[in-house]
Write a protein that holds these residues in place. Structure first.
Motif, mmCIF file in Angstrom:
data_model
loop_
_atom_site.group_PDB
_atom_site.id
_atom_site.type_symbol
_atom_site.label_atom_id
_atom_site.label_comp_id
_atom_site.label_asym_id
_atom_site.label_seq_id
_atom_site.Cartn_x
_atom_site.Cartn_y
_atom_site.Cartn_z
ATOM 1 N N ALA A 472 -36.825 -8.148 -48.623
ATOM 2 C CA ALA A 472 -38.179 -8.333 -49.141
ATOM 3 C C ALA A 472 -39.209 -8.325 -48.017
ATOM 4 O O ALA A 472 -40.303 -7.761 -48.150
ATOM 5 N N VAL A 473 -38.872 -8.946 -46.884
ATOM 6 C CA VAL A 473 -39.771 -8.943 -45.723
ATOM 7 C C VAL A 473 -40.027 -7.516 -45.264
ATOM 8 O O VAL A 473 -41.179 -7.116 -45.023
ATOM 9 N N ARG A 474 -38.971 -6.733 -45.147
ATOM 10 C CA ARG A 474 -39.137 -5.337 -44.759
ATOM 11 C C ARG A 474 -39.990 -4.579 -45.781
ATOM 12 O O ARG A 474 -40.862 -3.782 -45.425
ATOM 13 N N ALA A 478 -43.274 -3.556 -43.820
ATOM 14 C CA ALA A 478 -43.040 -2.214 -43.285
ATOM 15 C C ALA A 478 -43.391 -1.124 -44.290
ATOM 16 O O ALA A 478 -43.780 -0.026 -43.900
ATOM 17 N N TYR A 479 -43.278 -1.434 -45.593
ATOM 18 C CA TYR A 479 -43.430 -0.396 -46.610
ATOM 19 C C TYR A 479 -44.557 -0.680 -47.602
ATOM 20 O O TYR A 479 -44.575 -0.096 -48.684
ATOM 21 N N ASN A 480 -45.484 -1.601 -47.256
ATOM 22 C CA ASN A 480 -46.686 -1.856 -48.068
ATOM 23 C C ASN A 480 -46.373 -2.409 -49.451
ATOM 24 O O ASN A 480 -47.106 -2.152 -50.411
ATOM 25 N N GLY A 481 -45.289 -3.181 -49.571
ATOM 26 C CA GLY A 481 -44.987 -3.806 -50.844
ATOM 27 C C GLY A 481 -45.951 -4.935 -51.172
ATOM 28 O O GLY A 481 -46.840 -5.277 -50.388
ATOM 29 N N SER A 482 -45.766 -5.534 -52.337
ATOM 30 C CA SER A 482 -46.652 -6.596 -52.811
ATOM 31 C C SER A 482 -46.163 -7.964 -52.346
ATOM 32 O O SER A 482 -44.956 -8.230 -52.315
ATOM 33 N N PHE A 483 -47.132 -8.831 -52.034
ATOM 34 C CA PHE A 483 -46.774 -10.211 -51.712
ATOM 35 C C PHE A 483 -46.091 -10.898 -52.892
ATOM 36 O O PHE A 483 -45.353 -11.869 -52.710
ATOM 37 N N ARG A 484 -46.349 -10.404 -54.096
ATOM 38 C CA ARG A 484 -45.679 -10.996 -55.258
ATOM 39 C C ARG A 484 -44.162 -10.843 -55.133
ATOM 40 O O ARG A 484 -43.398 -11.743 -55.485
ATOM 41 N N ASP A 485 -43.727 -9.696 -54.611
ATOM 42 C CA ASP A 485 -42.289 -9.480 -54.426
ATOM 43 C C ASP A 485 -41.721 -10.448 -53.386
ATOM 44 O O ASP A 485 -40.598 -10.944 -53.529
ATOM 45 N N LEU A 486 -42.507 -10.706 -52.348
ATOM 46 C CA LEU A 486 -42.039 -11.627 -51.310
ATOM 47 C C LEU A 486 -41.935 -13.044 -51.857
ATOM 48 O O LEU A 486 -40.959 -13.759 -51.585
ATOM 49 N N GLU A 487 -42.919 -13.454 -52.640
ATOM 50 C CA GLU A 487 -42.879 -14.781 -53.247
ATOM 51 C C GLU A 487 -41.699 -14.899 -54.201
ATOM 52 O O GLU A 487 -40.988 -15.908 -54.205
ATOM 53 N N ASN A 488 -41.467 -13.862 -54.995
ATOM 54 C CA ASN A 488 -40.332 -13.900 -55.921
ATOM 55 C C ASN A 488 -39.015 -14.016 -55.157
ATOM 56 O O ASN A 488 -38.105 -14.748 -55.572
ATOM 57 N N SER A 489 -38.912 -13.316 -54.041
ATOM 58 C CA SER A 489 -37.682 -13.371 -53.256
ATOM 59 C C SER A 489 -37.491 -14.747 -52.637
ATOM 60 O O SER A 489 -36.378 -15.307 -52.667
ATOM 61 N N ALA A 490 -38.555 -15.311 -52.059
ATOM 62 C CA ALA A 490 -38.453 -16.648 -51.474
ATOM 63 C C ALA A 490 -38.081 -17.674 -52.537
ATOM 64 O O ALA A 490 -37.264 -18.577 -52.295
ATOM 65 N N ALA A 521 -43.430 2.214 -38.076
ATOM 66 C CA ALA A 521 -43.937 3.495 -37.593
ATOM 67 C C ALA A 521 -43.464 4.669 -38.448
ATOM 68 O O ALA A 521 -44.117 5.718 -38.488
ATOM 69 N N GLY A 522 -42.339 4.505 -39.113
ATOM 70 C CA GLY A 522 -41.812 5.574 -39.950
ATOM 71 C C GLY A 522 -41.383 6.798 -39.167
ATOM 72 O O GLY A 522 -41.479 7.925 -39.669
ATOM 73 N N ASN A 523 -40.889 6.592 -37.946
ATOM 74 C CA ASN A 523 -40.546 7.728 -37.084
ATOM 75 C C ASN A 523 -39.091 7.722 -36.636
ATOM 76 O O ASN A 523 -38.760 8.229 -35.573
ATOM 77 N N LYS A 524 -38.228 7.143 -37.448
ATOM 78 C CA LYS A 524 -36.812 7.048 -37.091
ATOM 79 C C LYS A 524 -36.184 8.435 -37.065
ATOM 80 O O LYS A 524 -36.262 9.179 -38.039
#
Length: 700
Positions: A472-474, A478-490, A521-524
């Motif tokens: 969820a942190v990533r 890193a990928y412009n996800g929603s803070f709602r997803d982070l809160e749900n995961s925590a 960076a998205g340059n892997k």
């Protein structure tokens, strides 16, 4: 004077209740051992007891007043599998006690000590002012011979104890704020050495330390710092990124002495495996060659890797850490060994050759216990009791040899529970004698919290690395996800882990995944050092605000979560890297403006966690969340802190309700390290944040 009394048994008295829990009732310390074991439990009818101690013959035991008792008068020292049957049903195994595999079946186990040998017990650990006083009790063997001789070391130096018949008192003057370890040995007047001779008692004078309030740093020894000019032994056929760079124990010691870890608030170092590894290149899954620079191909349980330095260098590292109040975790590899390992030559049956994880019909999740990581890495099958006993003995010997404080358990889901449970129980026996608490944290690489919890309990691992939260942190930073997803995961972590959530470890990167800076960076580009390191650009001018802002806010989240936050070496300076081994580049030794800026932010966050008690507490509560703004409270007792962050490209100002339960209806909050205040008016705080700004607020 504060007095803490520790009670221990002179021999195993196994008390089996209706749930098969062989925990002895507390009693005063015996002065002399007696031979024999008592089994007992609750039952309204007769029970049948059978086990290795009676050749699995049914032994009927009558119940009286809801209790049954079986006395085993003459039983030799050892570990015995057994079971109890009542009303035709065999009682289920209680995983909170010792177990033993016999002929493919797991049983409850009775551990019996040797009544013909004396033993040491700790009667008490007293603190008299700044001094520490440890009182040992010499428990005589069944022969009743008194104490004959004794020797004691404190921090490796011999000391003269006070001896009163069979009681030995060791006074330890305060000379440091670090660790103090006592080792006692001796024998009785007949020359019989104590059963637990060379008893190891690690002590920390600092009573305030709590593992659940600590912060961890993963040191990849070969890739961190090179303080010894001697070149490592390498295989010229192996690419540099998959071979030894030359990082060593002395390099880590130098960083401790410079205050590098302390500057980030780190008080726990997780060292990559210290075992000796083979000195030849071996193929990976795609046939590329690698060396064992990482330490995960052990060839001996007690020999350390010469490329990292000597045993003396490792001991200097640990001693220096302890002098600076830093605990040390060893990364323990228990799932497998290299085919050159001592175990394989001593007992080939211990080193199983099975299918390779990931091959057809042998998927990682399909056969997690049976599969082996590579053809040259035999799997250890812990359904073999002799192997369990040997491995546990070797792990404890390694811990004692270097005086380490805890263990990171590699590949937990790939092993039978018996090895981790046995190790935890043995360490708890040391703690019952007064040893400083140990920490066992495991790695179960999965997004399934239920799978993680299969190995976490009061009788197994204290905690694990929170991979579901990592994803969820990533996703958010890193990928412009929603803070709602982070809160749900925590929230999911808190619900699933429950009382063990404060023992878990949140993180944003480790040695098995691509670097966070590269994901942002998205340059892997690949595994072998092809990915550009954008944070290395420039010298005195910051050019990578996108990486810095995202990584520092990700750190702000991780470091302000309940649990034991982990920093993976190099993430604090935005080191780049694709998949393993590219994610294990050598630590930059000279920092440009980009790296210094990110490091400064991580250091400030670490100091905030160290100074603000609320950030180390077990309680977290969401106060505001949408896609780009996130506000939550952290609580530790009466201490409250509020963390707010805005990852949007525009500024935000929101009225956030502060719960009445906090008693801060009209408080003024100060932003940590900033000239910024927030006023609460009638239970509402107006929080204003610039783009990619985060703040930690505490009431004035």
């Amino acid at each position: 004077m504060r007095r803490v009394v520790f009670v221990a048994l002179a021999f195993v008295l196994s008390c089996a209740d209706s749930e098969e829990n062989p925990a002895a009732e507390p009693r005063t310390l015996d002065s002399t051992k007696t031979c024999g074991v008592l089994l007992r439990g609750d039952s309204s009818s007769e029970v049948v007891v059978r086990g290795e101690f009676n050749n699995w013959q049914d032994q009927v035991v009558e119940a009286n007043d809801g209790k049954w008792t079986l006395r085993l008068p003459d039983i030799e020292a050892g570990v015995y599998a057994y079971e109890v049957e009542a009303d035709g049903l065999v009682n289920a195994i209680n995983p909170a006690v010792y177990t033993k595999w016999v002929s493919g079946q797991e049983y409850q186990a009775l551990r019996v000590h040797d009544c013909q040998k004396p033993s040491w017990n700790v009667r008490s650990v007293d603190r008299e002012g700044d001094d520490m006083v440890v009182t040992f009790n010499f428990v005589k063997s069944a022969s009743n011979a008194d104490l004959g001789n004794v020797s004691v070391t404190v921090a490796g130096e011999p000391v003269e104890p006070t001896i009163d018949e069979n009681e030995v008192v060791v006074r330890i003057p305060k000379t440091t704020t670090g660790k103090t370890t006592v080792v006692i040995s001796g024998s009785d007047a007949d020359g019989v050495a104590a059963e637990n001779d060379q008893m190891w008692l690690p002590l920390w004078p600092n009573d305030d330390f709590d593992w659940t309030e600590s912060m961890m740093y993963l040191v990849f020894t070969d890739r961190f710092r090179d303080a010894d000019p001697a070149a490592p032994v390498t295989d010229g056929n192996v690419p540099q990124i998959a071979s030894y760079y030359g990082g060593d124990f002395d390099g880590v010691t130098a960083a401790i002495e410079e205050g590098y870890f302390e500057s980030m608030g780190v008080d726990v170092l997780w060292l990559s495996p210290v075992y000796e590894n083979p000195d030849v290149g071996l193929p990976g899954r795609e046939s590329e060659l690698y060396m064992g620079y990482h330490g995960y191909w052990p060839i001996d349980p007690l020999t350390t890797e010469a490329n990292y330095g000597s045993d003396a260098a490792l001991q200097r590292l640990i001693d220096t850490a302890h002098e600076n109040g830093i605990r040390v975790l060893f990364d323990i590899v228990l799932n497998h060994v290299h085919e050159q390992h001592t175990y394989c030559s001593e007992n080939p049956a211990w080193c199983e050759t099975t299918c390779t994880c990931g091959d057809p019909g042998c998927a990682w999740e399909e056969k997690p216990i049976e599969c082996q990581f590579a053809p040259y890495l035999p799997d250890l099958n812990y359904k073999n009791h002799e192997l369990v006993e040997r491995v546990v003995a070797d792990v404890l010997a390694l811990m004692e040899k270097f005086d380490v404080d805890g263990l990171r358990i590699d590949a937990a889901k790939h092993m039978d529970h018996v090895i981790m449970r046995t190790l935890r129980l043995r360490l708890e026996e040391l703690e019952a004698q007064g040893a400083a608490p140990f920490y066992l944290v495991g790695e179960t690489f999965t997004g399934d919290r239920g799978e993680i919890m299969r190995y976490v309990a009061d009788h197994e691992l204290h905690g694990q690395f929170d991979f579901p939260l990592f994803y969820a942190v990533r996703g958010v930073f890193a990928y412009n996800g929603s803070f709602r997803d982070l809160e749900n995961s925590a929230s999911d972590s808190e619900r699933t882990y429950g009382q063990f959530n404060p023992w878990m470890s949140p993180f944003l990167g480790n040695h098995d995944v691509a670097r966070m800076a590269t994901e942002i960076a998205g340059n892997k580009l690949g595994k072998f050092e092809n990915t550009p390191d954008l944070m290395a650009d420039g010298v005195d001018e910051v050019t990578q605000w996108n990486i810095i802002n995202r990584m520092s806010m990700a750190f702000a989240f991780v470091i302000t979560q309940p649990g034991v936050p982990l920093i993976y070496y190099g993430d604090e300076v935005g080191l780049a890297g694709g998949d393993d081994p590219d994610n294990r580049r050598f630590m930059p030794q000279e920092l440009n403006a980009n790296r210094r800026t990110l490091l400064g932010r991580v250091q400030q966050l670490g100091q905030a966690r160290r100074e603000i008690a609320a950030l180390r507490g077990p309680t977290r509560a969401e106060l505001w969340v949408d896609d780009n703004m996130y506000v939550y409270a952290r609580q530790n007792g009466d201490d409250i802190a509020i963390v707010a962050m805005n990852k949007g490209e525009d500024g935000r100002a929101e009225n956030v309700t502060i719960p009445n339960a906090y008693g801060l209806a009209n408080a003024t909050f100060q932003a940590y390290g900033r000239d910024k205040t927030v006023q609460v008016i009638d239970g509402t705080a107006r929080i204003t944040l610039d783009p990619w700004e985060y703040v930690i607020l505490t009431p004035q």
